[in-house]
Write an enzyme that holds these catalytic residues in place. Structure first.
Site, mmCIF file in Angstrom:
data_model
loop_
_atom_site.group_PDB
_atom_site.id
_atom_site.type_symbol
_atom_site.label_atom_id
_atom_site.label_comp_id
_atom_site.label_asym_id
_atom_site.label_seq_id
_atom_site.Cartn_x
_atom_site.Cartn_y
_atom_site.Cartn_z
ATOM 1 N N ASP A 1 124.464 -27.205 -41.366
ATOM 2 C CA ASP A 1 125.394 -25.956 -41.157
ATOM 3 C C ASP A 1 126.374 -25.660 -42.213
ATOM 4 O O ASP A 1 127.064 -26.784 -42.519
ATOM 5 C CB ASP A 1 126.140 -26.082 -39.711
ATOM 6 C CG ASP A 1 126.463 -25.053 -39.245
ATOM 7 O OD1 ASP A 1 126.074 -24.155 -38.840
ATOM 8 O OD2 ASP A 1 127.884 -24.884 -38.899
ATOM 9 N N GLU B 1 122.428 -24.598 -44.860
ATOM 10 C CA GLU B 1 122.838 -23.198 -44.896
ATOM 11 C C GLU B 1 123.964 -22.895 -46.027
ATOM 12 O O GLU B 1 125.015 -23.554 -45.724
ATOM 13 C CB GLU B 1 123.340 -23.007 -43.525
ATOM 14 C CG GLU B 1 123.682 -21.391 -43.150
ATOM 15 C CD GLU B 1 124.566 -21.330 -42.013
ATOM 16 O OE1 GLU B 1 124.736 -20.267 -41.609
ATOM 17 O OE2 GLU B 1 125.462 -22.096 -41.545
#
Ligand code: GLC
Length: 538
Positions: free
Chosen positions: A209, A264
């Protein structure tokens, strides 16, 4: 020829566990629900699953606020249930990567509870604490939070023991998600241990993330004046992240079985994203979001494809392609919103928007790179319409997070009232109904995945853009110096278009997203919003 690593040839399927499937009446999906539906995913033909967070969490950001990285939230099940899921997925040949949230914890994580207890706390330096500006009433800099660009990315914690009455902590997202301080070696160490915990359990890798945020300029300088309203996380890109990524890569490489990390990298420059692959010694894959934000237009897609090749190819970086995820309106919704519907009745609008979703599936699954499907896009779903009273997400992303409709029946396979309402059209766009209809979008995805299995040129072939009339895009995937060739031709507009084929170009339809039949000769015309795959064999 050496086979490429599995993550280059795989098609990933993103599972957002709250909304995928539930084995009980809680209205929230769980790991057992995923396990029960593994055979549906095998039937569809995906190769790997990315499961969004299922860790212990107060759910301020629906699991992206983790309070224990090494346990399953009771809402989703337990560790034994995770092991069973992983084992059953592996038995079916499915790889599994899990979300890892390194940039921030929950404000209820024991590290933060300790850190906020005072300046001398053992974990104080695990987070980013600063004095504010002036008399400490203004945040330390002008960074704004991702969920509310009107609000600073800082929160003040009063503490009488401090001379100036307290300190501010950094939160690039919700105040309930304090940012970790990766300059503190113990943070990096602790996170390596977390990764080992899951690698030892057998996961195939991680989706990391907002990975570009695990390093920040230690001077925490103001964001440039022209960037007002852009969250700091979309601007943060500092050199210090790269040695950290290299150490993560070494950790993964020390395990057998081709473990991988997909990052990401929420930056809007494809050039910048490409640097996160290092020289093959950093991320294995990185999300590159400009294509996700591109409208359904041939010229825009040509641009993002060219930008991706020119940034990625010279580095040997392998691209990823994503049209939808849990953070953005679904692409069928976006493309429908962009189109003009002047004088159109509901049935026509539905037909056109489905035609676009079907052509988009062809695009996503034939570009050079690793495609990611978001649960429910294979059902051609729109976003749920959510009354203000039922909105729950701090970032306003509820619409794309509706439950997956499994059955045509009224509860759509959800034994309890789901946490969010169903998508519109769930009575026809559900797994049961679409499975029964060979012409459905679900079967189209399945046929495309099958073609990828059968034709290596679609998985690993070279990629060349071909000349194509305005409003259309044509490209070629080929292997062995053009001995094996598949051409893809896509019409992005609502009118039929004549597409002349180059001399010697393949002309047999392997698959059409519209009404043209497979196995027939391409007549040189694409229907409205139609995509075709053309091969040399009848
Ligand atoms: C990523 C996730 C998003 C989450 C945010 C903070 O962008 O995809 O859902 O809210 O990070 O963790």
């Amino acid at each position: 020829m050496n086979s490429p690593p599995w993550w280059q040839e795989a098609v990933f399927y993103q599972i957002y566990p709250r909304s995928f499937a539930s084995s009980n009446a809680s209205g929230v999906g769980n790991l057992e629900g995923i396990r029960e539906h593994l055979d549906d995913l095998v039937w569809l033909g995906v190769d790997a699953l990315w499961i969004s967070p299922f860790y212990r969490s107060p759910m301020a950001d629906f699991g992206y606020d983790v309070s224990d990285y090494c346990d399953v939230d009771p809402l989703f099940g337990d560790l034994a249930g995770f092991d069973a899921l992983l084992d059953e997925a592996h038995q079916r040949g499915l790889r599994v990567i899990i979300d890892w949230v390194p940039n921030h914890t929950s404000n209820e994580h024991p590290w933060f509870l300790d850190a906020r207890s005072g300046p001398d706390a053992r974990h104080r330096n695990f987070y980013v604490w600063r004095n504010g500006k002036g008399d400490n009433t203004e945040p330390p800099n002008n960074w704004v939070s991702a969920f509310d660009p009107g609000q600073p990315a800082w929160k003040f914690v009063a503490d009488d023991r401090l001379e100036n009455g307290g300190q501010w902590y950094l939160h690039l997202f919700d105040p309930a998600q304090p940012d970790l301080n990766w300059d503190e070696p113990a943070v990096e160490q602790a996170h390596h241990d977390i990764l080992r915990f899951w690698l030892d359990r057998g996961v195939d890798g991680f989706r990391a993330d907002v990975i570009h945020c695990i390093a920040k300029d230690p001077a925490l300088p103001d964001d440039p004046v022209g960037s007002a309203g852009i969250p700091h996380c979309a601007l943060n890109d500092v050199e210090a992240v790269h040695p950290r990524l290299r150490r993560l890569r070494s950790l993964l490489d020390s395990y057998p079985g081709d473990r991988m990390m997909l990052g990401e990298v929420y930056l809007f420059s494809t050039e910048a994203v490409a640097t996160y692959y290092g020289t093959g010694d950093e991320l294995h894959l990185a999300f590159n979001f400009p294509p996700l934000y591109a409208p359904w237009r041939a010229d825009k897609w040509r641009q993002v494809i060219e930008a991706t090749s020119s940034a990625f190819d010279p580095r040997g970086a392998w691209p990823t392609w994503v049209l939808s995820n849990h953070d953005n309106p679904r692409h069928r919704q976006r493309y429908d919103d962009q189109a003009s519907h002047h004088g159109e009745d509901e049935a026509t609008r539905h037909r056109r928007s489905m035609a676009r979703a079907r052509a988009a599936a062809v695009l996503l699954l034939t570009l050079r790179g690793t495609p990611f499907l978001y649960q429910g896009e294979e059902l051609g779903l729109l976003d749920a319409v959510i009354d203000s009273g039922r909105r729950v997400d701090p970032g306003g992303r509820d619409g794309c997070r509706h439950p997956i409709p499994w059955t045509a029946g009224e509860d759509h396979g959800w034994p309890g009232e789901p946490w969010l309402p169903h998508a519109p059209e769930a009575e026809r766009q559900n797994v049961e109904s679409l499975k029964a209809d060979e012409g459905s979008i679900l079967h189209l995805y399945r046929r495309l995945l099958d073609l990828r299995r059968r034709f290596p040129e679609l998985r690993r072939g070279s990629f060349t853009l071909l000349d194509s009339p305005p409003g259309t895009l044509s490209f070629r995937r080929s292997l062995d110096h053009e001995k094996a060739v598949i051409d893809i031709r896509i019409n992005f507009g609502g009118e039929p278009v004549v597409v002349p084929l180059e001399a010697g170009a393949p002309e047999w339809i392997l698959l059409a997203s519209g009404s043209q039949g497979s196995g027939t000769r391409f007549p040189g015309v694409l229907g409205p919003d139609e995509a075709v795959l053309l091969g040399a064999l009848a």
